[in-house]
Design an enzyme around this catalytic site. Structure first.
Site, PDB file in Angstrom:
ATOM      1  N   MET A  17       0.928  -1.040  -0.034  1.00  0.00           N
ATOM      2  CA  MET A  17       0.064   0.008   0.041  1.00  0.00           C
ATOM      3  C   MET A  17       0.763   1.239  -0.041  1.00  0.00           C
ATOM      4  O   MET A  17       0.295   2.448   0.432  1.00  0.00           O
ATOM      5  CB  MET A  17      -0.829  -0.060   1.180  1.00  0.00           C
ATOM      6  CG  MET A  17      -1.927  -1.313   1.043  1.00  0.00           C
ATOM      7  SD  MET A  17      -3.323  -0.956   2.034  1.00  0.00           S
ATOM      8  CE  MET A  17      -2.539  -0.679   3.748  1.00  0.00           C
ATOM      9  N   ALA A  19       4.182   3.985   0.911  1.00  0.00           N
ATOM     10  CA  ALA A  19       4.865   4.644   2.068  1.00  0.00           C
ATOM     11  C   ALA A  19       5.945   3.669   2.233  1.00  0.00           C
ATOM     12  O   ALA A  19       5.921   3.127   3.493  1.00  0.00           O
ATOM     13  CB  ALA A  19       3.821   4.832   3.007  1.00  0.00           C
ATOM     14  N   LEU A  20       6.621   3.142   1.228  1.00  0.00           N
ATOM     15  CA  LEU A  20       7.594   2.050   1.366  1.00  0.00           C
ATOM     16  C   LEU A  20       8.811   2.213   2.497  1.00  0.00           C
ATOM     17  O   LEU A  20       8.961   3.244   2.790  1.00  0.00           O
ATOM     18  CB  LEU A  20       8.238   1.698   0.036  1.00  0.00           C
ATOM     19  CG  LEU A  20       6.982   1.255  -1.045  1.00  0.00           C
ATOM     20  CD1 LEU A  20       7.970   0.919  -2.129  1.00  0.00           C
ATOM     21  CD2 LEU A  20       6.203   0.212  -0.490  1.00  0.00           C
ATOM     22  N   HIS A  24       9.351  -3.588   3.499  1.00  0.00           N
ATOM     23  CA  HIS A  24       8.754  -3.795   2.096  1.00  0.00           C
ATOM     24  C   HIS A  24      10.031  -4.013   1.173  1.00  0.00           C
ATOM     25  O   HIS A  24       9.974  -5.018   0.267  1.00  0.00           O
ATOM     26  CB  HIS A  24       8.191  -2.438   1.399  1.00  0.00           C
ATOM     27  CG  HIS A  24       6.935  -1.942   2.050  1.00  0.00           C
ATOM     28  ND1 HIS A  24       6.803  -0.800   2.995  1.00  0.00           N
ATOM     29  CD2 HIS A  24       5.624  -2.601   2.359  1.00  0.00           C
ATOM     30  CE1 HIS A  24       5.613  -0.402   3.231  1.00  0.00           C
ATOM     31  NE2 HIS A  24       4.835  -1.903   3.004  1.00  0.00           N
ATOM     32  N   LYS A 137       4.821  -9.839   9.491  1.00  0.00           N
ATOM     33  CA  LYS A 137       4.049  -8.945  10.378  1.00  0.00           C
ATOM     34  C   LYS A 137       2.544  -8.988  10.141  1.00  0.00           C
ATOM     35  O   LYS A 137       2.018  -9.045  11.451  1.00  0.00           O
ATOM     36  CB  LYS A 137       4.614  -7.385   9.686  1.00  0.00           C
ATOM     37  CG  LYS A 137       3.966  -6.423  10.503  1.00  0.00           C
ATOM     38  CD  LYS A 137       4.347  -5.079  10.607  1.00  0.00           C
ATOM     39  CE  LYS A 137       3.660  -4.131  11.379  1.00  0.00           C
ATOM     40  NZ  LYS A 137       2.378  -3.868  10.505  1.00  0.00           N
ATOM     41  N   ASP A 138       2.049  -9.078   9.247  1.00  0.00           N
ATOM     42  CA  ASP A 138       0.626  -9.259   9.016  1.00  0.00           C
ATOM     43  C   ASP A 138       0.493 -10.891   8.969  1.00  0.00           C
ATOM     44  O   ASP A 138       0.005 -11.522   7.870  1.00  0.00           O
ATOM     45  CB  ASP A 138       0.160  -8.743   7.665  1.00  0.00           C
ATOM     46  CG  ASP A 138       0.344  -7.196   7.870  1.00  0.00           C
ATOM     47  OD1 ASP A 138      -0.263  -6.564   8.364  1.00  0.00           O
ATOM     48  OD2 ASP A 138       1.294  -6.794   7.241  1.00  0.00           O
TER      49      ASP A 138
HETATM   50  P1  AMP Z   1       1.345  -2.906   3.495  1.00  0.00           P
HETATM   51  O1  AMP Z   1       1.840  -1.982   2.574  1.00  0.00           O
HETATM   52  O2  AMP Z   1       1.440  -2.568   4.972  1.00  0.00           O
HETATM   53  O3  AMP Z   1       0.286  -3.408   3.141  1.00  0.00           O
HETATM   54  O4  AMP Z   1       2.601  -4.126   3.434  1.00  0.00           O
HETATM   55  C1  AMP Z   1       2.659  -4.741   2.184  1.00  0.00           C
HETATM   56  C2  AMP Z   1       3.606  -6.032   2.320  1.00  0.00           C
HETATM   57  O5  AMP Z   1       4.648  -5.491   3.337  1.00  0.00           O
HETATM   58  C3  AMP Z   1       2.733  -6.936   3.468  1.00  0.00           C
HETATM   59  O6  AMP Z   1       2.871  -8.294   2.939  1.00  0.00           O
HETATM   60  C4  AMP Z   1       3.227  -6.873   4.749  1.00  0.00           C
HETATM   61  O7  AMP Z   1       3.154  -7.857   5.646  1.00  0.00           O
HETATM   62  C5  AMP Z   1       4.681  -6.368   4.389  1.00  0.00           C
HETATM   63  N1  AMP Z   1       5.270  -5.661   5.438  1.00  0.00           N
HETATM   64  C6  AMP Z   1       4.921  -4.682   5.992  1.00  0.00           C
HETATM   65  N2  AMP Z   1       5.676  -4.306   6.976  1.00  0.00           N
HETATM   66  C7  AMP Z   1       6.720  -5.100   7.006  1.00  0.00           C
HETATM   67  C8  AMP Z   1       7.821  -5.429   8.300  1.00  0.00           C
HETATM   68  N3  AMP Z   1       8.111  -4.579   8.972  1.00  0.00           N
HETATM   69  N4  AMP Z   1       8.497  -6.645   8.060  1.00  0.00           N
HETATM   70  C9  AMP Z   1       8.159  -7.620   6.933  1.00  0.00           C
HETATM   71  N5  AMP Z   1       7.114  -7.200   6.059  1.00  0.00           N
HETATM   72  C10 AMP Z   1       6.498  -6.225   6.204  1.00  0.00           C
END
Ligand code: AMP
Length: 266
Positions: A17, A19-20, A24, A137-138
């Site tokens: 989503m 805001a990398l 990510h 993390k998720d």
């Molecule tokens: P998001 O942009 O938050 O939807 O995350 C995109 C992907 O990155 C998802 O699969 C998250 O689980 C993964 N992600 C987010 N933060 C972390 C982190 N700190 N460590 C590992 N993976 C992450």
């Protein structure tokens, strides 16, 4: 992408989503190491936000994201519009998530996993990757996506990658951008405390260890939504420690009004 596929090139895919951050980028680097071609998508999926304010305040940094992806040498960035992801008249897919939609994130965020299923289904359909990368993390999301993949995309491989943390232990998250310096320091207690609870598993019963964890977090001014022990295979909640390798402690907590999640498996 069909030309690439015909040439027998493997495609790795990382949904985000935006805001990398380093969490990510580690997924992107892993995909790059394991595939010929890596695609990242950035789409803040309104359908997975059960809270309007959370959606509206979700950090966006398109320019920063493009630079970070260029720096690591990612092959392609897919930045679709809402209409591309959800064309009119597409039917929502149906899937029985069982327990996964009823506990923890499922219980606290009604409709959230339905939204996750819809968006990941759609991206898998559009991109048709060989391998897709998700972060642990998720934790619950990984299980939800796995359920959807088994039903609809048996050929796509899923890789679940370790949680990337700040030096303080705080799990990296786009939402951390909304925290002040003090907020970040305070939020680091989330991981410290779940680690303490994990260590207590050698000495005291699970409910007592969790109660102590909740006490510590309250003392640090952290507002906990849940701190629970579950079976890492099924996410069935447990009030007893499970055998080694089957425990996962999961937490959702608010710091400065920002909802953060973390977990530790052992
Ligand atoms: P998001 O942009 O938050 O939807 O995350 C995109 C992907 O990155 C998802 O699969 C998250 O689980 C993964 N992600 C987010 N933060 C972390 C982190 N700190 N460590 C590992 N993976 C992450």
């Amino acid at each position: 992408m069909s030309e690439t596929r015909k040439r027998g090139i493997s495609i790795g895919y990382v949904p985000t989503m935006g805001a990398l951050h380093q969490g990510h980028l580690e997924l992107v680097k892993t995909s790059m190491a394991e595939n010929d071609y890596t695609i990242v998508s950035i789409f803040v999926n309104p359908r997975q936000f059960n809270n309007k304010e959370d959606f509206e305040k979700y950090p966006v940094d398109e320019k920063g994201d493009v630079n970070l992806l260029a720096d690591v040498g990612c092959d392609a960035l897919f930045l679709p519009s809402y209409a591309e992801v959800y064309p009119a008249k597409t039917q929502a897919i149906k899937i029985d998530l069982g327990n996964l939609d009823k506990v923890l994130e499922g219980a606290e965020r009604p409709g959230h996993f339905e939204g996750v299923v819809q968006v990941v289904y759609r991206f898998f359909e559009l991109i048709n990757p060989d391998v897709a990368y998700f972060g642990m993390k998720d934790f619950q999301q990984c299980m939800v996506v796995n359920t959807m993949k088994k039903a609809y995309f048996p050929k796509i491989k899923l890789k679940f990658c370790p949680i990337i943390r700040e030096n303080s232990g705080l799990a990296m998250s786009s939402r951390n951008m909304r925290l002040s310096k003090e907020g970040r320091e305070s939020a680091a207690n989330i991981f410290k405390v779940i680690n303490t609870v994990k260590n207590l598993s050698k000495h005291i019963e699970a409910p007592d260890a969790i109660k102590y964890g909740l006490y510590l977090l309250k003392n640090k001014g952290i507002n906990v939504q849940y701190l629970s022990l579950a079976n890492s295979d099924s996410l069935a909640l447990s009030n007893k420690w499970l055998k080694s390798g089957k425990n996962v402690l999961l937490i959702a907590a608010f710091v400065e009004g920002v909802r953060l999640i973390d977990n530790i498996a052992f």
